[in-house]
Design an enzyme around this catalytic site. Structure first.
Site, mmCIF file in Angstrom:
data_model
loop_
_atom_site.group_PDB
_atom_site.id
_atom_site.type_symbol
_atom_site.label_atom_id
_atom_site.label_comp_id
_atom_site.label_asym_id
_atom_site.label_seq_id
_atom_site.Cartn_x
_atom_site.Cartn_y
_atom_site.Cartn_z
ATOM 1 N N GLU A 358 0.824 -1.215 0.000
ATOM 2 C CA GLU A 358 0.000 0.000 0.000
ATOM 3 C C GLU A 358 0.855 1.261 0.000
ATOM 4 O OE1 GLU A 358 -3.687 0.199 0.168
ATOM 5 O OE2 GLU A 358 -2.937 2.102 -0.586
ATOM 6 N N ASP A 362 1.137 4.112 -3.032
ATOM 7 C CA ASP A 362 0.705 5.490 -2.780
ATOM 8 C C ASP A 362 1.849 6.474 -2.968
ATOM 9 O OD1 ASP A 362 -1.670 4.319 -2.046
ATOM 10 O OD2 ASP A 362 -1.384 4.604 0.116
ATOM 11 N N SER A 603 -7.182 2.270 -4.146
ATOM 12 C CA SER A 603 -5.955 2.633 -3.448
ATOM 13 C C SER A 603 -5.010 3.373 -4.376
ATOM 14 C CB SER A 603 -5.231 1.376 -2.961
ATOM 15 O OG SER A 603 -5.816 0.902 -1.800
#
Ligand SMILES: *[C@@H]1O[C@H](CO)[C@@H](O)[C@H](O)[C@H]1NC(C)=O
Ligand SMILES: *[C@@H]1O[C@H](CO)[C@@H](O)[C@H](O)[C@H]1NC(C)=O
Ligand SMILES: *[C@@H]1O[C@H](CO)[C@@H](O)[C@H](O)[C@H]1NC(C)=O
Ligand SMILES: *[C@@H]1O[C@H](CO)[C@@H](O)[C@H](O)[C@H]1NC(C)=O
Ligand SMILES: *[C@@H]1O[C@H](CO)[C@@H](O)[C@H](O)[C@H]1NC(C)=O
Ligand SMILES: *[C@@H]1O[C@H](CO)[C@@H](O)[C@H](O)[C@H]1NC(C)=O
Ligand SMILES: *[C@@H]1O[C@H](CO)[C@@H](O)[C@H](O)[C@H]1NC(C)=O
Ligand SMILES: CC(=O)N[C@H]1CO[C@H](CO)[C@@H](O)[C@@H]1O
Length: 686
Positions: A358, A362, A603
């Protein structure tokens, strides 16, 4: 009967109570409640959400001498004017567009009334005797320590240690609690009670689905690598909420057996500089071409892009370096600005996709897209307790948290209550993107409304809050839906649609996911994402439709009525629809644990959209203007600045989900960014 002995009792008990070291003194006010005929009788205040009831089971009764850090969220004033206030600074036609509020103005406007503070403090002292009570700076949280015995008597409840049915984590909670009838109007929520919130960070990493990509490896080997990753991801689920439980989607394009895996490994290095492969590999250059985004050139001071990660999710510098060596060599060796909130650490002990995926996704894309501007990593929560949205909000907004810090409700279990948690110490960045979410059904209505109002306050301050809309179509995290008969989560094959929170909060910008149609170039058409994930979207069961959505939702129901009725979702046309916008969420080439992998999900689309708002803020700041702040009213009034997505569906709950149609729809929102048009719009505003 309601006029019992209250008046006499309260008058007689008008005692002075010494409050916190912050100097708040309390003197009993006239017992105005008695004039309204409200009794001292305890009435039910909040109940544990039915949907989440099977997730946590009672493990043991708590010892009655155990001490709990109690927080009472007092009802704030003037919230009924929130829409008016936010429109005043965010509606494109408002003469006050961009004239954001200071924290002090916000605290003054929304602080609970003195009557509320006095009445609740009086109640505590009446029931428990003199107590050290701390009132937060914004007066909206009252904190004190109480034994289980005291709290059980105060709230007419029973405390238990609950255990997670799947992974065994512990949580202190009760099934329901009561407050006196005359105080109900003054109290939003009491914690710890029925809110099973913490450990958010541990819940993720697996809500975004992935597939491995490794050059020169045989197809079979690749499949196995993917399977291993999934085993690993689910093995590590031992610390995550079951509501976030995730697994490779059954038979969906992009899953482990997806034929598209076969050729990706071979072309990754050649594809880097080419826009021909954007349908199978998304790079920053693909996104810049898709959304007509300029290569960043500005770096205003104080315009770093905020990215939130919850511990133990963590970025590895070696992954950033690997990524930047391919995609932005000027960033090689560079890190985000790191803000550690609530004893956070960027841990390196546990390394695998489920810990690093994640953050890598990002930050790699965000940093590349806004360069030479920086990204600021808000790393939230410690290794023991993780963090929840409240930890972030506490840290960003001094008026939100208690003066001694909003300690986690789990702290008593772990025996290490640390009062030096951050409290209003981190300045918010102009744009903050978060790719983590709950289902609405995980938490209570009052709890969600209270947090949502904090996003409203951040919007008033000029902060754009961006959230991913979820990766399971109309279903909730982990592909769960709501059983109509019992209200509990089911296996996702039937039942009511399961909306995502905070995406349904009307004061955040919720971002869905799209993809390029297979076989088309970067100039090709985008459709709702149907590779590996389905764009989260639908209608809230908690929040009313905001005024900025009225026109869009009306025309959606008029021109493209969805095929489902109230047995699937709230079709009353008076509730909030989400997402607001979308961006590509498929095939992101990400460096994780020393390898390039593909990442999918909202995401990915949320930080991409946030990066574009960051670039627009650069231009506004250069023009001497304020940051855009809350963008939804301006976008809904000018849908032409987004590329309308009109193909695709977001299946879930045994249905094909909603369909992407002309205009706003509950899977791609208003559409994907057209940077040039968006910049023009926002630069034209005051
Ligand atoms: C509760 O107890 C902790 C630990 O002793 C202390 O640090 C904290 O200040 C107390 N909180 C309040 C509101 O008195
Ligand atoms: C930086 O931006 C934040 C959020 O907009 C604001 O609160 C703060 O005052 C700014 N700081 C400076 C030095 O301009
Ligand atoms: C509590 O937090 C402070 C500030 O982050 C830290 O310095 C301290 O070591 C922590 N104490 C404990 C007992 O964890
Ligand atoms: C994380 O690392 C620690 C220390 O090596 C280990 O004890 C723990 O089991 C790891 N956690 C997971 C979920 O792998
Ligand atoms: C995508 O298109 C390629 C050819 O361009 C084809 O080989 C591949 O099987 C397609 N993938 C899917 C999932 O349709
Ligand atoms: C839909 O939401 C409205 C407004 O909150 C509410 O009055 C209505 O009962 C809801 N309908 C269903 C079927 O839940
Ligand atoms: C999108 O839908 C339109 C109308 O149904 C259709 O003509 C078009 O081929 C579709 N495009 C894609 C990429 O599926
Ligand atoms: C599957 C795969 O290619 N794994 C590689 C990931 O990267 C490490 C080094 O960083 C290699 O040792 C693995 O073979």
């Amino acid at each position: 009967m309601r006029f019992d002995i209250v008046a006499a009792a309260v008058a007689a008990l008008a005692v002075a109570v010494e409050a916190s070291p912050s100097g708040t003194r309390f003197r009993s006010a006239a017992s105005s409640h008695t004039k309204r005929g409200l009794s001292k009788r305890s009435i039910l205040h909040e109940t544990r959400p039915v949907a989440a009831a099977h997730t946590w089971v009672k493990a043991a009764k708590l010892h009655h001498e155990a001490v709990l850090p109690v927080r009472i969220g007092l009802t704030q004033q003037n919230l009924h004017r929130a829409d008016e206030f936010i429109n005043d600074v965010s509606h494109p036609e408002s003469p006050n567009y961009g004239r954001h509020w200071t924290q002090e103005q916000i605290a003054d406007m929304f602080a609970p009334s003195q009557e509320a503070v006095d009445a609740v403090m009086q109640w505590i002292s009446d029931e428990l005797g003199p107590k050290d009570t701390t009132l937060s700076k914004g007066r909206n949280w009252l904190s004190f320590n109480a034994t289980v015995k005291e709290l059980e008597s105060l709230l007419k409840t029973e405390y238990h240690l609950y255990q997670h049915a799947e992974h065994g984590a512990h949580h202190i909670a009760c099934d329901q609690y009561h407050v006196p009838e005359y105080l109900k109007q003054h109290i939003d929520i009491v914690t710890p009670t029925v809110h099973f919130d913490g450990r958010l960070g541990a819940s993720r990493g697996a809500t975004k689905k992935t597939e491995a990509l490794s050059e020169g490896v045989q197809n079979e080997l690749k499949k196995r690598a993917v399977t291993e990753r999934w085993k690993e991801a689910t093995k590590h689920s031992s610390r995550k909420l079951s509501s976030s439980f995730s697994r490779p989607s059954k038979g969906i394009v992009g899953g482990p057996s997806d034929a598209s895996l076969t050729k990706q490994g071979k072309i990754i290095h050649n594809a880097l500089m080419s826009l021909d492969q954007c349908d199978t590999m998304i790079t920053p250059a693909c996104l810049q071409a898709l959304y007509k985004t300029p290569v960043g050139s500005l770096a205003a001071t104080n315009n770093s892009l905020g990215i939130v990660e919850y511990t133990p999710q963590a970025i590895l510098q070696s992954d950033l370096d690997l990524y930047f060596s391919q995609f932005q060599t000027k960033l090689k060796g560079k890190s985000p600005v790191i803000k550690l909130l609530d004893n956070a650490v960027v841990q390196t002990t546990n390394q695998s996709f489920s810990f690093n995926g994640e953050s890598a996704l990002d930050l790699e894309f965000a940093m590349a897209l806004v360069y030479p501007q920086t990204a600021t990593l808000f790393q939230v929560g410690d290794l023991v307790q993780g963090g929840s949205f409240n930890n972030l909000l506490d840290s960003l907004d001094g008026s939100y948290c208690t003066a001694d810090g909003g300690g986690s409700t789990n702290s008593a279990v772990d025996g290490q209550y640390n009062s030096s948690v951050n409290c209003g110490t981190a300045s918010p960045t102009n744009v903050i993107s978060t790719s983590y979410s709950y289902n609405e059904g995980d938490l209570t209505v009052a709890y969600e409304q209270r947090q949502c109002n904090e996003y409203m306050k951040l919007g008033l301050q000029g902060v754009t809050i961006v959230y991913s809309s979820g990766d399971f179509g109309v279903a909730g995290n982990g592909d769960t839906c709501i059983d109509a008969a019992t209200g509990a989560y089911n296996d996702g094959s039937s039942g009511l649609f399961n909306p995502s929170f905070p995406g349904t909060c009307p004061y955040v910008t919720s971002v869905g996911a799209t993809q390029l149609v297979n076989g088309t170039s970067v100039r090709g058409q985008e459709v709702a994402c149907q590779k590996v994930i389905f764009s989260g979207g639908g209608f809230s069961n908690v929040f009313a439709m905001p005024s900025y959505q009225q026109k869009s939702i009306k025309s959606y129901f008029t021109n493209s009525p969805p095929a489902y009725d109230a047995t699937r979702f709230n079709n009353s046309q008076v509730v909030r629809g989400y997402p607001d916008v979308s961006a590509n969420g498929a095939n992101y080439v990400t460096a994780v644990n020393g390898n390039f992998t593909l990442s999918f999900g909202t995401s990915a689309s949320a930080p991409t959209f946030a990066s574009i708002i960051n670039l627009i803020n650069e231009k506004r700041i250069q023009a001497g203007k304020t940051p855009v702040g809350f963008i939804n009213p301006a976008l809904y009034a000018n849908p032409q600045v987004l590329n309308d997505i009109t193909n695709g569906t977001n299946p879930g709950c045994g249905t094909t989900g909603f369909e992407a149609v002309a205009g706003w729809d509950p899977l791609t929102g208003l559409g994907t960014p057209n940077y040039q048009a968006m910049e023009k719009l926002f630069l034209s505003l005051q």
